[in-house]
Design a protein around this motif. Sequence first.
Motif, PDB file in Angstrom:
ATOM      1  N   ILE A 138       0.832  -1.210   0.000  1.00  0.00           N
ATOM      2  CA  ILE A 138       0.000   0.000   0.000  1.00  0.00           C
ATOM      3  C   ILE A 138       0.863   1.255   0.000  1.00  0.00           C
ATOM      4  CG2 ILE A 138      -1.673   1.328   1.357  1.00  0.00           C
ATOM      5  CD1 ILE A 138      -2.775  -1.385   2.352  1.00  0.00           C
ATOM      6  N   ASP A 139       1.980   1.215   0.756  1.00  0.00           N
ATOM      7  CA  ASP A 139       2.839   2.388   0.918  1.00  0.00           C
ATOM      8  C   ASP A 139       3.881   2.529  -0.176  1.00  0.00           C
ATOM      9  OD1 ASP A 139       1.492   2.986   3.234  1.00  0.00           O
ATOM     10  OD2 ASP A 139       2.945   1.993   4.549  1.00  0.00           O
ATOM     11  N   ALA A 140       4.021   1.544  -1.065  1.00  0.00           N
ATOM     12  CA  ALA A 140       5.093   1.557  -2.059  1.00  0.00           C
ATOM     13  C   ALA A 140       5.017   2.807  -2.926  1.00  0.00           C
ATOM     14  CB  ALA A 140       5.014   0.304  -2.930  1.00  0.00           C
ATOM     15  N   THR A 141       6.176   3.416  -3.154  1.00  0.00           N
ATOM     16  CA  THR A 141       6.234   4.666  -3.938  1.00  0.00           C
ATOM     17  C   THR A 141       6.922   4.483  -5.282  1.00  0.00           C
ATOM     18  OG1 THR A 141       8.287   5.283  -2.804  1.00  0.00           O
ATOM     19  CG2 THR A 141       6.221   6.108  -1.866  1.00  0.00           C
ATOM     20  N   THR A 142       7.493   3.302  -5.548  1.00  0.00           N
ATOM     21  CA  THR A 142       8.135   3.046  -6.829  1.00  0.00           C
ATOM     22  C   THR A 142       7.661   1.708  -7.376  1.00  0.00           C
ATOM     23  OG1 THR A 142      10.065   1.825  -5.966  1.00  0.00           O
ATOM     24  CG2 THR A 142      10.201   4.243  -5.965  1.00  0.00           C
ATOM     25  N   GLY A 143       7.819   1.533  -8.684  1.00  0.00           N
ATOM     26  CA  GLY A 143       7.436   0.269  -9.291  1.00  0.00           C
ATOM     27  C   GLY A 143       8.227  -0.896  -8.728  1.00  0.00           C
ATOM     28  N   ALA A 144       9.534  -0.683  -8.487  1.00  0.00           N
ATOM     29  CA  ALA A 144      10.366  -1.748  -7.928  1.00  0.00           C
ATOM     30  C   ALA A 144       9.890  -2.133  -6.532  1.00  0.00           C
ATOM     31  CB  ALA A 144      11.829  -1.303  -7.887  1.00  0.00           C
ATOM     32  N   GLU A 262      13.557  16.515  -1.051  1.00  0.00           N
ATOM     33  CA  GLU A 262      12.815  16.013  -2.199  1.00  0.00           C
ATOM     34  C   GLU A 262      13.093  14.514  -2.337  1.00  0.00           C
ATOM     35  OE1 GLU A 262      10.355  15.920  -5.616  1.00  0.00           O
ATOM     36  OE2 GLU A 262      10.562  17.310  -3.932  1.00  0.00           O
ATOM     37  N   SER A 263      12.041  13.734  -2.613  1.00  0.00           N
ATOM     38  CA  SER A 263      12.198  12.292  -2.806  1.00  0.00           C
ATOM     39  C   SER A 263      12.251  11.983  -4.294  1.00  0.00           C
ATOM     40  CB  SER A 263      11.049  11.525  -2.146  1.00  0.00           C
ATOM     41  OG  SER A 263      11.099  11.651  -0.743  1.00  0.00           O
ATOM     42  N   ILE A 264      13.261  11.248  -4.695  1.00  0.00           N
ATOM     43  CA  ILE A 264      13.414  10.826  -6.082  1.00  0.00           C
ATOM     44  C   ILE A 264      13.632   9.315  -6.075  1.00  0.00           C
ATOM     45  CG2 ILE A 264      14.407  13.052  -6.738  1.00  0.00           C
ATOM     46  CD1 ILE A 264      17.155  11.670  -6.771  1.00  0.00           C
ATOM     47  N   GLN A 265      13.837   8.746  -7.249  1.00  0.00           N
ATOM     48  CA  GLN A 265      14.163   7.324  -7.307  1.00  0.00           C
ATOM     49  C   GLN A 265      15.225   7.086  -8.362  1.00  0.00           C
ATOM     50  OE1 GLN A 265      11.462   4.603  -9.455  1.00  0.00           O
ATOM     51  NE2 GLN A 265       9.921   6.219  -9.312  1.00  0.00           N
ATOM     52  N   ILE A 266      16.105   6.130  -8.079  1.00  0.00           N
ATOM     53  CA  ILE A 266      17.127   5.699  -9.030  1.00  0.00           C
ATOM     54  C   ILE A 266      17.003   4.189  -9.140  1.00  0.00           C
ATOM     55  CG2 ILE A 266      19.582   5.599  -9.582  1.00  0.00           C
ATOM     56  CD1 ILE A 266      20.027   8.024  -7.830  1.00  0.00           C
ATOM     57  N   GLU A 267      16.651   3.713 -10.328  1.00  0.00           N
ATOM     58  CA  GLU A 267      16.450   2.286 -10.569  1.00  0.00           C
ATOM     59  C   GLU A 267      15.458   1.690  -9.579  1.00  0.00           C
ATOM     60  OE1 GLU A 267      20.085   0.110 -10.857  1.00  0.00           O
ATOM     61  OE2 GLU A 267      20.927   1.436 -12.392  1.00  0.00           O
ATOM     62  N   GLY A 268      14.444   2.479  -9.221  1.00  0.00           N
ATOM     63  CA  GLY A 268      13.414   2.010  -8.316  1.00  0.00           C
ATOM     64  C   GLY A 268      13.727   2.166  -6.848  1.00  0.00           C
ATOM     65  N   VAL A 269      14.952   2.580  -6.511  1.00  0.00           N
ATOM     66  CA  VAL A 269      15.335   2.769  -5.109  1.00  0.00           C
ATOM     67  C   VAL A 269      14.970   4.195  -4.695  1.00  0.00           C
ATOM     68  CG1 VAL A 269      17.226   2.762  -3.452  1.00  0.00           C
ATOM     69  CG2 VAL A 269      17.247   1.162  -5.375  1.00  0.00           C
ATOM     70  N   PRO A 270      14.145   4.368  -3.655  1.00  0.00           N
ATOM     71  CA  PRO A 270      13.784   5.725  -3.224  1.00  0.00           C
ATOM     72  C   PRO A 270      14.973   6.421  -2.566  1.00  0.00           C
ATOM     73  CG  PRO A 270      12.263   4.054  -2.352  1.00  0.00           C
ATOM     74  CD  PRO A 270      13.456   3.337  -2.860  1.00  0.00           C
ATOM     75  N   LEU A 271      15.194   7.664  -2.950  1.00  0.00           N
ATOM     76  CA  LEU A 271      16.216   8.494  -2.324  1.00  0.00           C
ATOM     77  C   LEU A 271      15.569   9.768  -1.819  1.00  0.00           C
ATOM     78  CD1 LEU A 271      18.125   6.597  -4.034  1.00  0.00           C
ATOM     79  CD2 LEU A 271      19.676   8.533  -4.155  1.00  0.00           C
ATOM     80  N   HIS A 272      15.800  10.055  -0.555  1.00  0.00           N
ATOM     81  CA  HIS A 272      15.285  11.272   0.053  1.00  0.00           C
ATOM     82  C   HIS A 272      16.452  12.258   0.129  1.00  0.00           C
ATOM     83  CE1 HIS A 272      12.037   8.558   0.914  1.00  0.00           C
ATOM     84  NE2 HIS A 272      12.836   7.808   1.671  1.00  0.00           N
ATOM     85  N   VAL A 273      16.479  13.170  -0.829  1.00  0.00           N
ATOM     86  CA  VAL A 273      17.624  14.069  -0.985  1.00  0.00           C
ATOM     87  C   VAL A 273      17.353  15.368  -0.233  1.00  0.00           C
ATOM     88  CG1 VAL A 273      19.162  15.204  -2.627  1.00  0.00           C
ATOM     89  CG2 VAL A 273      18.047  13.056  -3.253  1.00  0.00           C
ATOM     90  N   ILE A 274      18.326  15.775   0.566  1.00  0.00           N
ATOM     91  CA  ILE A 274      18.178  16.976   1.390  1.00  0.00           C
ATOM     92  C   ILE A 274      19.239  17.991   0.999  1.00  0.00           C
ATOM     93  CG2 ILE A 274      18.125  17.870   3.752  1.00  0.00           C
ATOM     94  CD1 ILE A 274      17.459  14.998   4.652  1.00  0.00           C
TER      95      ILE A 274
END
Length: 475
Positions: A138-144, A262-274
């Motif tokens: 339910i909480d997933a934010t990326t396809g991976a 800001e939250s982004i993703q790289i290859e499906g891995v969520p990254l929370h960049v500050i």
Amino acid sequence: MLARHAEPIAAVATAGGRGAVGIVRASGRDLAGLVRALCGRALQPRHATLLELRNAEGEVIDEGLALWFPAPHSYTGEDVLELQVHGGPAVLQMLLGRLLELGREQGLRVAGPGEFTERAFHNGKLDLAQAEAVADLIDATTGAAVLGAQRALAGEMSREVHALGQRLRELRALVEATLDFPEEDIEFVRAHAVGVRVGELVEALRALLARTRQGALLREGLHVVLAGQPNVGKSSLLNALAGAELAIVTEVPGTTRDRLRESIQIEGVPLHVIDTAGLRDTEDRVERIGVQRSWEAIAQADAVLFVHDLARVAQPSYRAEEARIAARLREHGVPEARVLHVWNKNDALAAPEAEAAARGLAAELGLGEAAVAGPRLSARHGQGLETLRQQLLQRCGWEAMPEGVFLARTRHVQALQACERHLEQAAAWLAQSSPALELLAEELRLGHVELMGITGEVSADELLGDIFSRFCIGK
């Protein structure tokens, strides 16, 4: 089972707000009478029935679909009624109120967060790792993350844990059987190659731990902090990674005064960049607070991007400030393994000059070849970003696995690490000339308890309460 688990429950299962369709569900023992009272008839199991749902005065609340799942063939393992109607909040609350009214004598009450899934766990429909995967899906934010949660829900991790648990259980039984025959215990244990079997278990456990670490990384993501002096291009880098103008970029030093996330993703891995305020001494009170918050974010980060400005490396004052920041990083206990050195404004110098500048500054800061090999880029023009992305994933320990990654949690990693420590201690006892088999048996038992806590076969009530309290209501 707690007394509250015997009470029937009901809840709105869809998110708040208006929608085309909304769902109200109920679960409990022997709800057939409640179904007839609400729907005006008995329902055919596992078939959708279109009907009018009425209030106590016989007025139609809504027309919708009713689905009836008699126990044990339901999500919770109990009788389950699911109503699919128009998704207006008033409609859903009226239907929920009608259900509670009709089920008052049975003790029907509003469900707590995650209580439907908690009942599925207690009734053996899901183990604990699978139940957690429901919330993760339910909480997933990326396809991976979605695919990883589906693998966990399908029981990929649980099957591996159970296979290891079975091997450990057999080993425990073998060792504990020898305790009744003390005159033969050491020879018996050695004859059955217990030491070899413990070593094999440790190797299998480490393989599972590696996959689980990847799953936890995929679920929880990484907290990455952009650090460096003012005007080295941190905000430009954030904008480039996010693909949007999020941070204000000017030539004025100290433009960024507080953390921007800001939250982004790289290859499906969520990254929370500050993005943080530039690290420098300042008399400006507001900027000074921002700098202090920057250091707090750096101390808590999974990875720190130390951004260097190649266009200013020749300036003595710039190099002196870089040395001060590098020293402060060490003072804050940030290991070099968590720092990725990013050489920005690479387009300001020719390639040989940029290489010499990076090597010269790295040597002055006491950094090794790994720092020099950090990505060279131009954040303003988007050059070198793909190299940065790949190096960042490598620095954080991400490895794409051909068999796919199942989503996991930090508690799973910690449980496997604890099990590994107990097995290693068991191996240490075995290596002694006169092993203390009571201690060996205890280490194996403790490792087994840690391992099976992942699937909930051994779980404290407080752990279960903490896990299910984080679910949404209606699930």
